[in-house]
Enzyme design. Structure first.
Site, mmCIF file in Angstrom:
data_model
loop_
_atom_site.group_PDB
_atom_site.id
_atom_site.type_symbol
_atom_site.label_atom_id
_atom_site.label_comp_id
_atom_site.label_asym_id
_atom_site.label_seq_id
_atom_site.Cartn_x
_atom_site.Cartn_y
_atom_site.Cartn_z
ATOM 1 N N GLU A 141 0.953 -1.276 0.270
ATOM 2 C CA GLU A 141 0.040 0.008 -0.009
ATOM 3 C C GLU A 141 0.783 1.297 -0.017
ATOM 4 O O GLU A 141 2.033 1.107 0.613
ATOM 5 C CB GLU A 141 -1.075 -0.107 1.468
ATOM 6 C CG GLU A 141 -1.567 1.257 1.642
ATOM 7 C CD GLU A 141 -2.680 1.653 0.398
ATOM 8 O OE1 GLU A 141 -2.326 1.601 -0.691
ATOM 9 O OE2 GLU A 141 -3.961 1.822 0.971
ATOM 10 N N ASP A 142 0.459 2.353 -0.677
ATOM 11 C CA ASP A 142 1.188 3.488 -0.633
ATOM 12 C C ASP A 142 1.285 4.208 0.789
ATOM 13 O O ASP A 142 2.315 4.466 1.239
ATOM 14 C CB ASP A 142 0.709 4.497 -1.588
ATOM 15 C CG ASP A 142 -1.000 4.913 -1.468
ATOM 16 O OD1 ASP A 142 -1.519 4.275 -0.572
ATOM 17 O OD2 ASP A 142 -1.542 5.737 -2.236
ATOM 18 N N PHE B 139 -0.182 16.792 2.940
ATOM 19 C CA PHE B 139 -0.739 15.680 2.002
ATOM 20 C C PHE B 139 0.439 15.874 0.983
ATOM 21 O O PHE B 139 0.991 16.827 0.473
ATOM 22 C CB PHE B 139 -1.999 16.575 1.325
ATOM 23 C CG PHE B 139 -2.692 15.614 0.522
ATOM 24 C CD1 PHE B 139 -3.318 14.627 1.071
ATOM 25 C CD2 PHE B 139 -2.518 15.311 -1.047
ATOM 26 C CE1 PHE B 139 -4.265 13.775 0.404
ATOM 27 C CE2 PHE B 139 -3.149 14.555 -1.616
ATOM 28 C CZ PHE B 139 -3.971 13.676 -0.834
ATOM 29 N N ASP C 280 -3.136 6.001 6.455
ATOM 30 C CA ASP C 280 -3.379 7.082 7.059
ATOM 31 C C ASP C 280 -4.298 7.142 8.438
ATOM 32 O O ASP C 280 -3.892 6.516 9.383
ATOM 33 C CB ASP C 280 -4.052 8.078 6.310
ATOM 34 C CG ASP C 280 -4.341 9.761 6.720
ATOM 35 O OD1 ASP C 280 -3.615 10.095 7.143
ATOM 36 O OD2 ASP C 280 -5.266 10.266 6.128
ATOM 37 N N ARG D 248 0.835 11.557 -10.091
ATOM 38 C CA ARG D 248 1.298 10.346 -9.873
ATOM 39 C C ARG D 248 2.499 9.920 -10.599
ATOM 40 O O ARG D 248 3.416 8.891 -10.012
ATOM 41 C CB ARG D 248 -0.053 9.247 -10.391
ATOM 42 C CG ARG D 248 -1.184 9.231 -9.521
ATOM 43 C CD ARG D 248 -1.988 8.168 -9.711
ATOM 44 N NE ARG D 248 -3.574 8.234 -9.572
ATOM 45 C CZ ARG D 248 -4.016 7.778 -8.318
ATOM 46 N NH1 ARG D 248 -3.058 7.365 -7.256
ATOM 47 N NH2 ARG D 248 -5.202 8.143 -7.916
#
Ligand code: IMP
Ligand code: MG
Length: 177
Positions: A99-100, A152, A103, A165
């Site tokens: 997973e990136d 962010f 959070d 991206r």
């Protein structure tokens, strides 16, 4: 949010070096065992490509999922579901989820619960960026690239409204005030 500037947080070489270290850790742990590696689309695609090309087979199979969570803008909410599920069965298999970012934890809490219910033999999580201080539900990453407290970020697969991206490094978005 209007973007004022992008400020680099992790450079391309730094990311590549860290991903190589993570792959070495993963290889040492599984030691050539049968493994299903799952990419969480879209954000993890670049990390996943760089990580999996360094994994030592021969028993590695790859698959993809895509999740959605409702009532969200830049942050997640409690209602998560599949847009695209796995094609492989994970029953009785070692599974590594890639997973990136973790959070709030809602997305991975959902996914890991799903795979556990399908009786994976083992279930581990590799995350590029862990925003642990923002967790609302407990999710533990077994392999972590970088720890970040806030902000962010975009690039290296991560988006803001589907943009950025393609960037090879990771940047924090500095909004206009
Ligand atoms: P969680 O369910 O709150 O843990 O949300 C995790 C997902 O939110 C990640 O897979 C990302 O897609 C997205 N996300 C969280 N923080 C960021 C960020 O800083 N940049 C881009 N996407 C993010
Ligand atoms: Mg994601």
């Amino acid at each position: 949010m209007r973007v004022k500037e992008l400020r680099q947080v992790y450079g391309e070489e730094q990311i590549q070096a860290r991903v190589a270290e993570m792959a070495a850790e993963i290889n040492a742990l599984y030691n050539g065992e049968d493994l299903v590696v799952v990419c969480v689309l879209k954000g993890a695609f670049m990390f996943f490509g760089d990580l999996t090309r360094r994994l030592q087979g021969p028993q590695v199979e790859i698959d993809f999922v895509r999740l959605t969570s409702y009532g969200r803008s830049a942050a997640s909410s409690g209602t998560v579901s599949f847009v695209k599920d796995l094609e492989l069965s994970v029953a009785g298999r070692h599974v590594l989820v890639v997973e990136d970012i973790v959070d709030t934890g809602y997305s991975m809490e959902f996914l890991l619960r799903q795979f556990a219910a399908r009786e994976a033999k083992s279930l581990r999580l590799a995350v590029l960026v862990d925003k642990q201080e923002r967790r609302e539900v407990p999710v533990h990453a077994d392999f972590t690239g970088f720890a970040l407290s806030g902000g962010f970020i975009v690039g290296y697969g991560l988006d803001y409204a589907e943009r950025y991206r393609e960037l090879p490094a990771i940047f924090e978005i500095i909004p206009e005030d």
